[in-house]
Design a protein around this motif. Sequence first.
Motif, short mmCIF file in Angstrom:
data_model
loop_
_atom_site.label_atom_id
_atom_site.label_comp_id
_atom_site.label_asym_id
_atom_site.label_seq_id
_atom_site.Cartn_x
_atom_site.Cartn_y
_atom_site.Cartn_z
N GLY A 149 0.80 -1.22 0.00
CA GLY A 149 0.00 0.00 0.00
C GLY A 149 0.82 1.26 0.00
O GLY A 149 0.45 2.26 0.63
N THR A 150 1.96 1.23 -0.71
CA THR A 150 2.80 2.42 -0.80
C THR A 150 3.07 2.69 -2.28
O THR A 150 2.38 2.16 -3.15
N THR A 151 4.04 3.54 -2.57
CA THR A 151 4.32 3.90 -3.96
C THR A 151 5.73 3.49 -4.36
O THR A 151 6.63 3.35 -3.50
N VAL A 152 5.92 3.33 -5.65
CA VAL A 152 7.25 3.01 -6.18
C VAL A 152 8.24 4.11 -5.81
O VAL A 152 9.36 3.83 -5.37
N ASN A 153 7.83 5.36 -5.96
CA ASN A 153 8.74 6.47 -5.65
C ASN A 153 9.17 6.45 -4.20
O ASN A 153 10.34 6.74 -3.89
N ASP A 154 8.25 6.13 -3.29
CA ASP A 154 8.61 6.09 -1.87
C ASP A 154 9.64 5.00 -1.60
O ASP A 154 10.57 5.19 -0.79
N ILE A 155 9.50 3.86 -2.23
CA ILE A 155 10.46 2.76 -2.03
C ILE A 155 11.82 3.14 -2.61
O ILE A 155 12.86 2.92 -1.98
N VAL A 156 11.82 3.70 -3.81
CA VAL A 156 13.08 4.11 -4.45
C VAL A 156 13.80 5.13 -3.60
O VAL A 156 15.01 5.04 -3.35
N GLU A 157 13.05 6.12 -3.11
CA GLU A 157 13.66 7.18 -2.31
C GLU A 157 14.17 6.66 -0.98
O GLU A 157 15.28 7.01 -0.55
N LEU A 195 17.59 3.44 -4.23
CA LEU A 195 17.83 2.21 -4.99
C LEU A 195 18.79 2.44 -6.15
O LEU A 195 18.55 3.28 -7.02
N PRO A 196 19.87 1.66 -6.18
CA PRO A 196 20.81 1.79 -7.30
C PRO A 196 20.36 1.01 -8.54
O PRO A 196 20.95 1.15 -9.60
N ASN A 197 19.31 0.18 -8.40
CA ASN A 197 18.88 -0.69 -9.50
C ASN A 197 17.35 -0.80 -9.59
O ASN A 197 16.80 -1.89 -9.59
N PRO A 198 16.65 0.33 -9.67
CA PRO A 198 15.18 0.26 -9.62
C PRO A 198 14.56 -0.53 -10.77
O PRO A 198 13.47 -1.09 -10.61
N ASN A 199 15.24 -0.58 -11.90
CA ASN A 199 14.69 -1.29 -13.05
C ASN A 199 15.29 -2.67 -13.25
O ASN A 199 15.02 -3.33 -14.26
N ASN A 200 16.12 -3.09 -12.28
CA ASN A 200 16.79 -4.38 -12.40
C ASN A 200 16.97 -4.98 -11.01
O ASN A 200 18.10 -5.20 -10.56
N LEU A 201 15.86 -5.24 -10.33
CA LEU A 201 15.93 -5.76 -8.97
C LEU A 201 16.62 -7.12 -8.96
O LEU A 201 16.50 -7.91 -9.90
#
Length: 428
Positions: A20-28, A32-38
């Motif tokens: 129940g959160t957002t992608v931006n919140d997790i990245v921030e 994250l050094p690899n947001p598109n390649n977990l």
Amino acid sequence: MQIHVVEQGQTLTTIARTYGTTVNDIVEANDLPNPNNLVIGQAMVIPIVGSFYFVRSGDTLSSIARRFGTTYQELARINRIPVDRPLNIGFRLYIPPQPKRAGEFNAYVEPRGTAVAPALESAARQAAPFLTYLAPFSFQALRDGSLKEPLLNNFPAIARANNNVLMMVITNQENDQFSDELGRILLNDMAVQDRFLNNIVTTARRLGFRDIHFDFEYLRPADREAYNNFLRRARDRFKQEGWLISTALAPKTSAAQKGKWYEAHDYRTHGEIVDFVVIMTYEWGYSGGPAQAVSPIGPVREVLEYALTEMPGSKIMMGQNLYGYDWTLPFVQGSIARAVSPQQAIQIAARNNVSIQYDTRAQAPFFRYTAEERNHEVWFEDARSIQAKFDLIKELNLRGMSYWKLGLAFPQNWLLITENFNVTKRAT
């Protein structure tokens, strides 16, 4: 706050939806050094209030409640389910935030060369809100009792702005190596020792240091009592100024432990004299040795449990590394592993398309990869490993944690401090 470990097929979008959160919140939150390649096995903190628990085989509402220090009735109420409802595997339960306790945190910062790197100063600014003490490393004692000052730049101003006690770290280093001969002179030549103490007081007054921290290592075993006597004199002198005194101690497991690093460090007497100690509970895995966890929790626990037989937990700060190592395999004596930050370790795993594993015995993440026809093994820190150390601090009721050293990015660590502790601010 939730710790989530990436599984096969998951993306930031599916993970954000789960909590129940957002992608931006997790990245921030994780920078994250690899947001598109977990990476499979990558641990992330999910910035939510409280956490979620997903029911496993054998769980009951009572067993889950015990795990999180609450009651099954309270869990049922919060999750709006009957107390006698059977729990299906995978069912999501909300766990409210746990109570926090006070804790003290220190971080060493080591400028090298002829100028303070802007990135190092930035790291100090970012960490300082989460710290009780900021410790520029180091003032080097000289054989005539004078001091060679480190590069300080804006570190005193950063400490003042964040209500950090500025820690004056003093070492017996010569040419970046700990010197037993320098230690012998400082601890036994009383004329030199008098000048040494006078110079410390003058310098600390001028620069605003309020904790005087002795990191005297590899002293002669014969100087054990001389070191104790020196600390008594230093304590009495510094108390007149209203300052704290602290020491760094090698990670011992018994009073009789042999070895040059250990024998001159008298845990019981330091515990009686100084306000607190930093125990260097790291470097089991080190740059010049074979690949293994830098601070495996079993040996760390053994050291701290011994320390508690010699001094109260309120005087003990657990030492913690902010780095890992990348070893080339097979290990060859004389080879040197490369230091990596947790963020760099994740990037290496992503770049080489390998999964991160977790050693539950050591409570540390690791992975292996091949590059340029050479095999590598990387051990580092993540949210799970640092949470295990925070749990140990709370279990043993220790004063807090001391980090070696700033400059290697580990954003999850600072978030988890605020999740677990109310950071004590001693500066006024």
